[in-house]
Design a protein around this motif. Structure first.
Motif, short mmCIF file in Angstrom:
data_model
loop_
_atom_site.label_atom_id
_atom_site.label_comp_id
_atom_site.label_asym_id
_atom_site.label_seq_id
_atom_site.Cartn_x
_atom_site.Cartn_y
_atom_site.Cartn_z
N TYR A 163 0.85 -1.19 0.00
CA TYR A 163 0.00 0.00 0.00
C TYR A 163 0.88 1.23 0.00
O TYR A 163 1.85 1.30 0.75
CB TYR A 163 -0.89 0.03 1.25
CG TYR A 163 -1.74 -1.20 1.43
CD1 TYR A 163 -3.06 -1.21 1.02
CD2 TYR A 163 -1.23 -2.34 2.03
CE1 TYR A 163 -3.86 -2.33 1.18
CE2 TYR A 163 -2.02 -3.47 2.19
CZ TYR A 163 -3.33 -3.46 1.77
OH TYR A 163 -4.11 -4.57 1.92
N VAL A 208 1.42 5.32 0.74
CA VAL A 208 1.06 6.18 1.88
C VAL A 208 -0.34 6.75 1.71
O VAL A 208 -1.17 6.65 2.62
CB VAL A 208 2.09 7.33 2.02
CG1 VAL A 208 1.64 8.32 3.08
CG2 VAL A 208 3.46 6.78 2.35
N THR A 209 -0.61 7.33 0.56
CA THR A 209 -1.91 7.96 0.32
C THR A 209 -3.04 6.94 0.39
O THR A 209 -4.09 7.20 0.98
CB THR A 209 -1.92 8.66 -1.05
OG1 THR A 209 -0.80 9.55 -1.10
CG2 THR A 209 -3.19 9.44 -1.26
N GLU A 210 -2.81 5.78 -0.20
CA GLU A 210 -3.83 4.73 -0.23
C GLU A 210 -4.16 4.23 1.18
O GLU A 210 -5.32 4.12 1.56
CB GLU A 210 -3.33 3.58 -1.10
CG GLU A 210 -4.28 2.42 -1.20
CD GLU A 210 -3.69 1.27 -2.01
OE1 GLU A 210 -4.47 0.36 -2.33
OE2 GLU A 210 -2.48 1.27 -2.31
N ALA A 223 -3.51 5.75 4.07
CA ALA A 223 -4.07 6.85 4.86
C ALA A 223 -5.55 7.01 4.54
O ALA A 223 -6.38 7.15 5.45
CB ALA A 223 -3.31 8.14 4.58
N ALA A 224 -5.91 6.98 3.26
CA ALA A 224 -7.31 7.14 2.86
C ALA A 224 -8.18 5.99 3.39
O ALA A 224 -9.30 6.22 3.83
CB ALA A 224 -7.41 7.23 1.34
N THR A 237 -4.38 11.15 7.70
CA THR A 237 -3.56 11.95 6.81
C THR A 237 -2.22 11.23 6.62
O THR A 237 -1.81 10.45 7.50
CB THR A 237 -3.29 13.35 7.39
OG1 THR A 237 -2.54 13.19 8.61
CG2 THR A 237 -4.59 14.10 7.67
N PRO A 238 -1.53 11.51 5.55
CA PRO A 238 -0.18 10.94 5.41
C PRO A 238 0.73 11.35 6.58
O PRO A 238 1.60 10.58 6.98
CB PRO A 238 0.32 11.54 4.09
CG PRO A 238 -0.94 11.78 3.30
CD PRO A 238 -1.96 12.21 4.33
N GLN A 239 0.49 12.53 7.14
CA GLN A 239 1.28 12.98 8.29
C GLN A 239 1.06 12.07 9.50
O GLN A 239 1.98 11.84 10.29
CB GLN A 239 0.95 14.43 8.66
CG GLN A 239 1.40 15.45 7.64
CD GLN A 239 0.44 15.58 6.45
OE1 GLN A 239 -0.65 15.01 6.42
NE2 GLN A 239 0.86 16.34 5.45
N ARG A 255 3.21 9.12 9.04
CA ARG A 255 4.59 9.53 9.31
C ARG A 255 4.82 9.62 10.82
O ARG A 255 5.86 9.20 11.33
CB ARG A 255 4.88 10.88 8.64
CG ARG A 255 6.12 11.58 9.08
CD ARG A 255 7.37 11.28 8.37
NE ARG A 255 7.25 11.44 6.94
CZ ARG A 255 8.14 10.94 6.12
NH1 ARG A 255 9.17 10.27 6.58
NH2 ARG A 255 8.02 11.10 4.83
N ARG A 278 9.96 5.42 -2.63
CA ARG A 278 8.72 5.77 -1.90
C ARG A 278 8.47 4.75 -0.79
O ARG A 278 8.93 3.61 -0.86
CB ARG A 278 7.53 5.87 -2.85
CG ARG A 278 7.19 4.62 -3.55
CD ARG A 278 5.99 4.77 -4.47
NE ARG A 278 5.23 3.53 -4.34
CZ ARG A 278 3.95 3.40 -4.43
NH1 ARG A 278 3.20 4.44 -4.67
NH2 ARG A 278 3.36 2.25 -4.29
#
Length: 158
Positions: A8, A10-12, A14-15, A20-22, A25, A41
């Protein structure tokens, strides 16, 4: 591709968890997640996804990040252990005790507030509108008594 082999972004991820991606992190910085690198990535494995699910579950019921990290430290081998379950059970019982204490305190405060509410309602009811003098009305032709005159019944000031 088998579900366990899936990765997966990060964006996927997180969604999927409404983060959030943060936030991902942050969990990574705290050592709770350790994504792999693929072509520069960050990618998360099925195992990372399962850990995130567990992290969010523990956060929702009020565990600290430190407590979650302790629990996950037992989980690194990928195979459940008696130590992991004992640690989890100890943390769960401690949290239950804490929440039950808080529930008792909240029930007491609610009782006190309800008593205060009842008292305030009784005091307000004692301040009947007909016992109060009307506000000065410029159209009024008959003079009214002043509030500070003897024999004038007073009520709550607004």
């Amino acid at each position: 591709m088998a579900e366990r082999d899936r990765v997966y972004g990060v964006t996927e991820l997180a969604a999927e968890f409404d983060l959030t991606p943060q936030a991902l992190r942050f969990y990574e910085e705290k050592g709770l997640l350790a994504p792999q690198r693929a072509g520069g990535r960050r990618v998360f494995t099925y195992r990372d996804r399962a850990r995130l699910k567990l992290i969010l579950k523990f956060r929702r019921v009020g565990f600290s990040l430190e407590q979650i990290a302790e629990y996950l430290a037992h989980y690194r081998s990928g195979r459940p252990s008696a130590g992991q379950y004992r640690d989890g059970l100890r943390k769960i019982r401690a949290r239950l005790t804490e929440l039950e204490r808080m529930q008792s305190e909240i029930a007491e405060v609610i009782g006190e507030l309800k008593a205060m509410e009842g008292d305030a309602e009784r005091r307000l009811a004692a301040c009947l509108p007909d016992a109060c003098l009307p506000d000065e009305d410029p159209k009024q032709t008959v003079p009214t008594q002043k509030r500070n005159e003897p024999g004038v019944k007073r009520c709550c000031a607004e």
